[in-house]
Design a protein around this motif. Structure first.
Motif, short mmCIF file in Angstrom:
data_model
loop_
_atom_site.label_atom_id
_atom_site.label_comp_id
_atom_site.label_asym_id
_atom_site.label_seq_id
_atom_site.Cartn_x
_atom_site.Cartn_y
_atom_site.Cartn_z
N TYR A 61 -1.26 -1.91 7.84
CA TYR A 61 -1.67 -2.64 6.64
C TYR A 61 -3.06 -3.24 6.82
CZ TYR A 61 2.86 -2.47 4.28
OH TYR A 61 3.98 -2.05 3.61
N LEU A 63 -5.89 -0.80 6.51
CA LEU A 63 -6.12 -0.37 5.13
C LEU A 63 -6.81 -1.46 4.31
CD1 LEU A 63 -2.74 1.50 4.60
CD2 LEU A 63 -5.01 2.54 4.70
N GLY A 118 -6.40 0.10 -0.29
CA GLY A 118 -6.21 1.04 0.81
C GLY A 118 -7.31 2.07 0.91
N LEU A 119 -6.92 3.34 0.92
CA LEU A 119 -7.87 4.43 1.09
C LEU A 119 -8.49 4.89 -0.22
CD1 LEU A 119 -5.88 6.54 3.72
CD2 LEU A 119 -7.79 4.97 4.13
N LYS A 132 -10.46 -1.85 5.07
CA LYS A 132 -11.27 -0.89 4.34
C LYS A 132 -11.51 -1.34 2.90
CE LYS A 132 -11.58 3.77 2.51
NZ LYS A 132 -11.98 3.23 1.19
N SER A 133 -10.42 -1.78 2.24
CA SER A 133 -10.52 -2.05 0.80
C SER A 133 -10.92 -3.47 0.47
CB SER A 133 -9.17 -1.74 0.12
OG SER A 133 -8.18 -2.66 0.54
N TYR A 140 1.86 2.98 2.27
CA TYR A 140 2.66 2.94 3.49
C TYR A 140 3.95 2.15 3.32
CZ TYR A 140 3.61 2.03 8.49
OH TYR A 140 4.20 1.93 9.73
N ASP A 145 -2.38 5.13 -3.46
CA ASP A 145 -2.97 3.79 -3.37
C ASP A 145 -3.65 3.54 -4.71
OD1 ASP A 145 -2.29 3.37 -0.70
OD2 ASP A 145 -4.20 4.11 0.07
N ILE A 188 0.88 -1.15 0.00
CA ILE A 188 0.00 0.00 0.00
C ILE A 188 0.93 1.22 0.00
CG2 ILE A 188 -0.32 0.60 2.47
CD1 ILE A 188 -3.15 -0.64 0.24
#
Length: 312
Positions: free
Chosen positions: A211, A214, A63-64, A217-218, A38, A58, A36
């Protein structure tokens, strides 16, 4: 980390997340899987300190960044087109590109389609590769993780037995090894990691939590499509010779060296048939995550390369 700024850009109908730090020539970092933005934390702050503008998006569906409405139709070309619009939105005419894992393939795809926008490029863990059905290795064991994850719904069922944090932890442990992750007929890929296996020493519990949050979320819908189920996609260009300077950084213990004859392809210099102006740097103890495992060494190599070409 606190100096890294976060924003969202409207890119081709999706809100994509971008992390950014520094000023100067633009360096865009493209992540792999299970990574990601990060994953570039060490590199972003280092190149920013060296006088560059570090940007790490991303990818769509990761991720976001927002999920596409139909993740299963995502292509590598979507990621290339997203990058082009991102550069235009940020008013970046010429860019230095850095890609890791399948992000390396996006870097090369972009350089083939839009060579006039690229100053130089660096990839980690994956060299330039030919693409398409005829280019995929035919001698891989049938339980190889890429083949398993190409199967519709198989990885979803495998991953679904665990929480997201465990899935990410297992993949990091697996991909830190020097052998191709391969399951037997009565195993799934997640079964290859014993729950008592510790994280690599260079990967903290805090890193894992970042990680996991993220990917919670995804999810993995887009991640399983690109790279794994979209892997056979072609570049769509007639001339597959990269016209800009390149750098390849790869660990000597990276399992990817055993994929498709990569080790001989790289060490024999055959890769330079496609990237003529290519520097190759091996890190003796490096695994597939060299930028997190040996950030200082990778940063020094990257900054030397980027400085040489950005200010040429």
């Amino acid at each position: 980390m606190e100096k890294i700024q976060h924003s969202f850009l409207d890119i081709r109908g999706l809100k994509l997340h971008v992390a950014e730090i520094g000023t100067g020539p633009a360096v865009v970092f493209l992540h792999g899987f299970p990574e990601i933005w990060y994953s570039w934390r060490h590199q972003m702050t280092a190149v920013a300190s060296a006088g560059f503008r570090a940007i790490a998006p991303d990818f769509r569906g990761y991720g976001l960044s927002e999920q596409p409405s139909q993740p299963e139709k995502t292509t590598f070309r979507d990621l290339v087109d997203d990058l082009l619009v991102m550069l235009d939105t940020l008013h970046i005419q010429k860019v230095l590109l850095v890609g890791k894992d399948f992000g390396a393939r996006v870097v090369y795809h972009f350089a083939l389609v839009h060579p006039e926008r690229v100053v130089a490029l660096a990839t980690l863990g994956v060299p330039f590769i030919l693409t398409g059905p005829d280019a995929f290795p035919t001698d891989l064991p049938k339980g190889f993780y890429m083949l398993r994850w190409q199967e519709p719904r198989r990885a979803e069922k495998d991953f679904g037995r665990f929480d997201v944090k465990t899935v990410v932890k297992n993949i990091y442990i697996l991909f830190s090894g020097s052998e191709l992750p391969t399951a037997t007929d009565d195993q799934e890929i997640m079964d290859l990691v014993d729950e008592s296996t510790p994280l690599p020493t260079w990967f903290t519990e805090e890193d894992l939590q970042m990680y996991a949050s993220l990917y919670e979320k995804s999810g993995f819908r887009t991640a399983l499509q690109v790279p794994y189920r979209g892997w056979l996609e072609e570049y769509g260009v007639d001339d597959v010779k990269v016209k800009v300077p390149g750098l390849l950084i790869i660990g000597e213990k990276d399992y990817a060296l055993k994929f498709g004859g990569f080790e001989d392809y790289i060490k024999s210099g055959t890769v330079k048939n496609y990237v003529p102006d290519l520097e190759i740097r091996f890190l003796p103890q490096g695994t597939h995550f060299v930028q997190e495992q040996y950030p200082d060494e990778v940063n020094n190599l990257l900054i030397t390369f980027l400085s040489k070409h950005a200010h040429a």
